[in-house]
Design a protein around this motif. Structure first.
Motif, PDB file in Angstrom:
ATOM      1  N   VAL A 151       1.775   2.706  -8.195  1.00 35.96           N
ATOM      2  CA  VAL A 151       0.325   2.719  -8.035  1.00 35.96           C
ATOM      3  C   VAL A 151      -0.276   1.342  -8.290  1.00 35.96           C
ATOM      4  N   VAL A 188      -7.610   3.137  -8.679  1.00 32.71           N
ATOM      5  CA  VAL A 188      -7.354   2.867  -7.267  1.00 32.71           C
ATOM      6  C   VAL A 188      -8.660   2.974  -6.486  1.00 32.71           C
ATOM      7  N   GLN A 202      -0.247  -0.645  -5.235  1.00 30.65           N
ATOM      8  CA  GLN A 202      -1.299  -0.197  -4.322  1.00 30.65           C
ATOM      9  C   GLN A 202      -2.635  -0.832  -4.709  1.00 30.65           C
ATOM     10  N   GLN A 203      -2.920  -0.829  -6.023  1.00 32.14           N
ATOM     11  CA  GLN A 203      -4.163  -1.442  -6.501  1.00 32.14           C
ATOM     12  C   GLN A 203      -4.221  -2.921  -6.144  1.00 32.14           C
ATOM     13  N   PHE A 225      -7.165   5.710   0.676  1.00 36.62           N
ATOM     14  CA  PHE A 225      -7.103   5.865  -0.778  1.00 36.62           C
ATOM     15  C   PHE A 225      -8.422   6.348  -1.373  1.00 36.62           C
ATOM     16  N   LEU A 248       0.819  -1.211   0.000  1.00 34.95           N
ATOM     17  CA  LEU A 248       0.000   0.000   0.000  1.00 34.95           C
ATOM     18  C   LEU A 248       0.850   1.257   0.000  1.00 34.95           C
ATOM     19  N   HIS A 249       2.004   1.176   0.611  1.00 40.63           N
ATOM     20  CA  HIS A 249       2.875   2.346   0.736  1.00 40.63           C
ATOM     21  C   HIS A 249       3.952   2.387  -0.343  1.00 40.63           C
ATOM     22  N   SER A 250       3.815   1.524  -1.339  1.00 39.99           N
ATOM     23  CA  SER A 250       4.755   1.518  -2.461  1.00 39.99           C
ATOM     24  C   SER A 250       4.519   2.729  -3.353  1.00 39.99           C
ATOM     25  N   SER A 285      -7.819   9.144  -3.699  1.00 37.88           N
ATOM     26  CA  SER A 285      -6.766   8.959  -4.702  1.00 37.88           C
ATOM     27  C   SER A 285      -7.136   9.632  -6.022  1.00 37.88           C
ATOM     28  N   ILE A 332      -4.868  -3.395  -2.332  1.00 43.75           N
ATOM     29  CA  ILE A 332      -6.250  -3.083  -1.961  1.00 43.75           C
ATOM     30  C   ILE A 332      -7.173  -4.229  -2.368  1.00 43.75           C
ATOM     31  N   ILE A 373      -6.828   1.065   3.950  1.00 45.46           N
ATOM     32  CA  ILE A 373      -7.213   1.232   2.551  1.00 45.46           C
ATOM     33  C   ILE A 373      -8.137   2.429   2.352  1.00 45.46           C
TER      34      ILE A 373
END
Length: 223
Positions: A142, A175, A145-146, A167, A137-139, A170, A149, A164
């Motif tokens: 993107v 996302v 992150q998807q 976001f 999630l903190h990468s 976002s 989640i 989550i």
């Protein structure tokens, strides 16, 4: 009826088209027979052929599928092939794939491999993936992150709801769509509240996904 001997010959000596068509034909072949054919091209010179063979390993499940995919994931020099192996391990839905996938997520240097590992961790529905997915999630990527989640939704990890929900604002609508889809599998007051807010999202696909998730949770939209 498909002639297995003919397929084997085409996989050994055929051109690219022959090999791809032969691999596509494996859907009609019993898993045990398909495995022997897949092995012929697992180390093929063509990446497309190898990718198809690895995908087939995830679909045509045998006792050898898992160890073969784990070996490829751990040792292949091509990041695309490693990513394919990570994805195929998710298709197996075998809990034994957790350790190699989590190791790959933490140790592989390529984001595509880590993405495939995160997706497959969701497919396994193993709550032990929580910490790795929080890291995803903190990468800065993107797409990671998807994947994280979506995976939290697949796992049904209610402890990740607060993380989550960050976001919800976002800028990337994909996302936000992954978020509302995941919330539909995470029944809680916070999920329902967020979904009622996100049915008013400016992107129609996000708004529609939020409505569907509310319905899944048995909650009515108050728009």
């Amino acid at each position: 009826m498909i002639d297995i001997a003919v397929l084997a010959t085409k996989l050994r000596t055929g051109d690219l088209k022959d090999k791809k068509l032969s691999l596509a034909a494996l859907r009609e072949i019993p898993s045990a027979d398909a495995l022997e054919l897949i092995k012929i091209v697992l180390d093929d010179d063509n990446q497309q052929v190898r990718s198809m063979a690895i995908f087939a390993l995830g679909i045509k499940q045998t006792v050898e599928s898992l160890p073969l995919l784990v070996r490829i994931l751990a040792t292949d020099p091509d990041y695309g092939i490693r990513a394919d192996a990570a994805g195929a391990l998710g298709y197996l839905e075998d809990p034994r794939a957790f350790e190699p996938l989590i190791r790959s997520f933490y140790e592989d240097t390529d984001w595509l491999v880590r993405f495939s590992a995160a997706v497959s961790l969701g497919n396994l529905k193993d709550p032990r993936a929580h910490d790795a997915l929080i890291q995803a999630l903190h990468s800065p990527e993107v797409i990671l992150q998807q994947a994280a989640i979506a995976a939290f939704g697949e796992i049904g990890d209610l402890s990740a709801v607060d993380e989550i929900l960050a976001f919800a604002q976002s800028e990337d609508w994909l996302v936000r769509q992954r978020l509302v889809e995941a919330l539909g599998n995470l029944p809680s007051e916070k999920s329902v509240s967020a979904l009622r807010y996100m049915v008013k999202d400016g992107h129609p696909q996000v708004a529609e996904a939020a409505r569907l998730s509310l319905a899944r949770l048995g909650a009515e939209s108050k728009d």
